[in-house]
Design a protein around this motif. Structure first.
Motif, PDB file in Angstrom:
ATOM      1  N   UNK A  11      20.606 -15.261 -21.496  1.00 51.40           N
ATOM      2  CA  UNK A  11      21.212 -14.119 -20.815  1.00 51.40           C
ATOM      3  C   UNK A  11      20.281 -13.499 -19.787  1.00 51.40           C
ATOM      4  N   UNK A  12      20.845 -12.751 -18.865  1.00 51.99           N
ATOM      5  CA  UNK A  12      20.053 -12.201 -17.753  1.00 51.99           C
ATOM      6  C   UNK A  12      18.979 -11.231 -18.233  1.00 51.99           C
ATOM      7  N   UNK A  13      19.346 -10.270 -19.065  1.00 56.65           N
ATOM      8  CA  UNK A  13      18.360  -9.309 -19.576  1.00 56.65           C
ATOM      9  C   UNK A  13      17.365 -10.021 -20.479  1.00 56.65           C
ATOM     10  N   UNK A  14      17.873 -10.927 -21.310  1.00 53.99           N
ATOM     11  CA  UNK A  14      16.993 -11.664 -22.228  1.00 53.99           C
ATOM     12  C   UNK A  14      15.906 -12.414 -21.477  1.00 53.99           C
ATOM     13  N   UNK A  15      16.269 -13.056 -20.375  1.00 54.37           N
ATOM     14  CA  UNK A  15      15.276 -13.832 -19.636  1.00 54.37           C
ATOM     15  C   UNK A  15      14.197 -12.945 -19.012  1.00 54.37           C
ATOM     16  N   UNK A  16      14.567 -11.732 -18.627  1.00 52.98           N
ATOM     17  CA  UNK A  16      13.551 -10.804 -18.114  1.00 52.98           C
ATOM     18  C   UNK A  16      12.647 -10.356 -19.259  1.00 52.98           C
ATOM     19  N   UNK A  17      13.251 -10.031 -20.406  1.00 59.23           N
ATOM     20  CA  UNK A  17      12.458  -9.640 -21.576  1.00 59.23           C
ATOM     21  C   UNK A  17      11.512 -10.765 -21.982  1.00 59.23           C
ATOM     22  N   UNK A  18      11.987 -11.982 -21.897  1.00 60.72           N
ATOM     23  CA  UNK A  18      11.158 -13.134 -22.265  1.00 60.72           C
ATOM     24  C   UNK A  18       9.920 -13.244 -21.387  1.00 60.72           C
ATOM     25  N   UNK A  19      10.031 -12.861 -20.144  1.00 57.64           N
ATOM     26  CA  UNK A  19       8.842 -12.901 -19.273  1.00 57.64           C
ATOM     27  C   UNK A  19       7.777 -11.941 -19.787  1.00 57.64           C
ATOM     28  N   UNK A  20       8.206 -10.774 -20.251  1.00 56.47           N
ATOM     29  CA  UNK A  20       7.251  -9.832 -20.880  1.00 56.47           C
ATOM     30  C   UNK A  20       6.638 -10.466 -22.130  1.00 56.47           C
ATOM     31  N   UNK A  22       6.402 -13.721 -23.066  1.00 56.71           N
ATOM     32  CA  UNK A  22       5.560 -14.899 -22.824  1.00 56.71           C
ATOM     33  C   UNK A  22       4.181 -14.507 -22.297  1.00 56.71           C
ATOM     34  N   UNK A  23       4.113 -13.393 -21.596  1.00 56.16           N
ATOM     35  CA  UNK A  23       2.833 -12.950 -21.020  1.00 56.16           C
ATOM     36  C   UNK A  23       1.943 -12.267 -22.057  1.00 56.16           C
ATOM     37  N   UNK A  26      -0.070 -11.700 -28.043  1.00 57.27           N
ATOM     38  CA  UNK A  26       0.106 -11.184 -29.401  1.00 57.27           C
ATOM     39  C   UNK A  26       1.556 -11.273 -29.872  1.00 57.27           C
ATOM     40  N   UNK A  27       2.388 -11.954 -29.093  1.00 54.27           N
ATOM     41  CA  UNK A  27       3.785 -12.150 -29.474  1.00 54.27           C
ATOM     42  C   UNK A  27       4.079 -13.656 -29.538  1.00 54.27           C
ATOM     43  N   UNK A  28       4.673 -14.071 -30.645  1.00 56.83           N
ATOM     44  CA  UNK A  28       5.123 -15.457 -30.788  1.00 56.83           C
ATOM     45  C   UNK A  28       6.641 -15.453 -30.661  1.00 56.83           C
ATOM     46  N   UNK A  29       7.154 -16.161 -29.667  1.00 57.67           N
ATOM     47  CA  UNK A  29       8.572 -16.065 -29.307  1.00 57.67           C
ATOM     48  C   UNK A  29       9.340 -17.323 -29.688  1.00 57.67           C
ATOM     49  N   UNK A  30      10.521 -17.116 -30.247  1.00 56.55           N
ATOM     50  CA  UNK A  30      11.483 -18.197 -30.469  1.00 56.55           C
ATOM     51  C   UNK A  30      12.760 -17.856 -29.707  1.00 56.55           C
ATOM     52  N   UNK A  45       6.295 -22.541 -24.116  1.00 61.22           N
ATOM     53  CA  UNK A  45       6.055 -21.103 -24.313  1.00 61.22           C
ATOM     54  C   UNK A  45       6.752 -20.542 -25.539  1.00 61.22           C
ATOM     55  N   UNK A  46       7.695 -21.297 -26.079  1.00 61.35           N
ATOM     56  CA  UNK A  46       8.500 -20.774 -27.191  1.00 61.35           C
ATOM     57  C   UNK A  46       9.038 -21.915 -28.032  1.00 61.35           C
ATOM     58  N   UNK A  47       9.379 -21.593 -29.280  1.00 59.27           N
ATOM     59  CA  UNK A  47      10.124 -22.514 -30.133  1.00 59.27           C
ATOM     60  C   UNK A  47      11.605 -22.321 -29.818  1.00 59.27           C
ATOM     61  N   UNK A  48      12.314 -23.421 -29.602  1.00 52.84           N
ATOM     62  CA  UNK A  48      13.705 -23.322 -29.159  1.00 52.84           C
ATOM     63  C   UNK A  48      14.646 -23.845 -30.242  1.00 52.84           C
ATOM     64  N   UNK A  49      15.658 -23.043 -30.552  1.00 46.45           N
ATOM     65  CA  UNK A  49      16.683 -23.414 -31.524  1.00 46.45           C
ATOM     66  C   UNK A  49      18.035 -23.461 -30.821  1.00 46.45           C
ATOM     67  N   UNK A  50      18.806 -24.488 -31.113  1.00 46.68           N
ATOM     68  CA  UNK A  50      20.161 -24.580 -30.575  1.00 46.68           C
ATOM     69  C   UNK A  50      21.155 -24.259 -31.675  1.00 46.68           C
ATOM     70  N   UNK A  51      22.138 -23.452 -31.364  1.00 48.43           N
ATOM     71  CA  UNK A  51      23.143 -23.124 -32.360  1.00 48.43           C
ATOM     72  C   UNK A  51      24.093 -22.062 -31.860  1.00 48.43           C
ATOM     73  N   UNK A  52      25.044 -21.738 -32.706  1.00 49.56           N
ATOM     74  CA  UNK A  52      26.040 -20.714 -32.396  1.00 49.56           C
ATOM     75  C   UNK A  52      25.711 -19.432 -33.131  1.00 49.56           C
ATOM     76  N   UNK A  53      25.827 -18.316 -32.453  1.00 57.18           N
ATOM     77  CA  UNK A  53      25.544 -17.017 -33.069  1.00 57.18           C
ATOM     78  C   UNK A  53      26.651 -16.575 -34.020  1.00 57.18           C
ATOM     79  N   UNK A  54      27.698 -17.388 -34.161  1.00 60.63           N
ATOM     80  CA  UNK A  54      28.724 -17.110 -35.174  1.00 60.63           C
ATOM     81  C   UNK A  54      28.453 -17.872 -36.474  1.00 60.63           C
ATOM     82  N   UNK A  55      27.400 -18.688 -36.484  1.00 56.54           N
ATOM     83  CA  UNK A  55      27.083 -19.549 -37.625  1.00 56.54           C
ATOM     84  C   UNK A  55      25.859 -19.007 -38.356  1.00 56.54           C
ATOM     85  N   UNK A  56      26.074 -18.385 -39.504  1.00 59.90           N
ATOM     86  CA  UNK A  56      24.984 -17.723 -40.223  1.00 59.90           C
ATOM     87  C   UNK A  56      23.901 -18.714 -40.659  1.00 59.90           C
ATOM     88  N   UNK A  57      24.292 -19.927 -41.027  1.00 61.78           N
ATOM     89  CA  UNK A  57      23.310 -20.921 -41.478  1.00 61.78           C
ATOM     90  C   UNK A  57      22.387 -21.342 -40.338  1.00 61.78           C
TER      91      UNK A  57
END
Length: 212
Positions: A11-20, A22-23, A26-30, A45-57
């Motif tokens: 998302x647009x806001x998320x990608x801006x937050x991610x720049x903060x 990644x820099x 002291x933050x480990x980002x997924x 720069x991050x651990x990446x997970x693929x999935x649906x936010x409607x899937x609790x598992x």
């Protein structure tokens, strides 16, 4: 070291937050998103997970071992289902801190002509985000709900906060401001716990956003 997982990482806001994030060493980002290929360039720069936010598992796998969940999800059709799945996954993963991006008007907190315009323009979007926010508020999690006013792409950090029950008259705020506040909460996780915070740029009162 604080560990944070970003839901809706493309998302647009998320990608801006991610720049903060990644820099900050002291933050480990997924990152969690529906199509991991979209963020392939961030795999160093991050651990990446693929999935649906409607899937609790699927969510639970990404949340295990995290300190903070930052949910930046869009679209009214699934938002309440996503909120339910996230709450379940966080409880199963034993993660308490949630930063949740919502929308303006979910408490009928926007007065006057701007409020009328906001309701007319957003329609059912407000209703569904209000359901999701209520679910979050009743979850027992250490949440902060963020309700930005109408967002623009200005390269600035300039915002003021309002709490639930206070009217919002500011009509706009930059995405960078919202991202900066998210980053501030990640660095100060005890701040604004159990609060629903409106974010707007001071001095932008009017009948609708100036750029609309």
């Amino acid at each position: 070291m604080v560990k944070v997982v970003v839901l809706g990482a493309h998302g647009q806001v998320a990608q801006i937050a991610e720049r903060f994030l990644f820099a900050d060493k002291d933050v480990e980002t997924s990152l969690f998103l529906r199509n991991a290929k979209r963020m392939e360039d961030k795999k160093n720069q991050a651990t990446i997970f693929e999935g649906s936010a409607t899937d609790a598992a699927q969510l639970e796998k990404a949340m295990k071992g995290q300190d903070i969940v930052y949910a930046n999800l869009g679209g009214k059709d699934d938002i309440d289902i996503e909120a339910e799945a996230i709450i379940e996954a966080m409880k199963n993963a034993r993660v308490k801190r949630l930063i949740w991006i919502s929308t303006l008007g979910i408490y009928d907190e926007v007065p006057g002509k701007f409020g009328e315009w906001n309701k007319e323009t957003l329609g059912d979007y407000i209703t569904e985000y209000a359901k999701a926010a209520k679910r979050i508020e009743e979850s027992g999690l250490d949440y902060t709900i963020i309700r930005p006013t109408w967002m623009n792409n200005k390269d600035e950090v300039d915002y003021e906060k309002s709490k639930k029950g206070e009217p919002i008259k500011d009509t706009e705020v930059s995405r960078k401001s919202v991202a900066a506040y998210v980053y501030h909460l990640i660095k100060n996780p005890k701040e604004d716990v159990g609060e629903s915070i409106g974010l707007g740029k001071p001095g932008t009162e009017g009948d609708k956003p100036g750029w609309y």
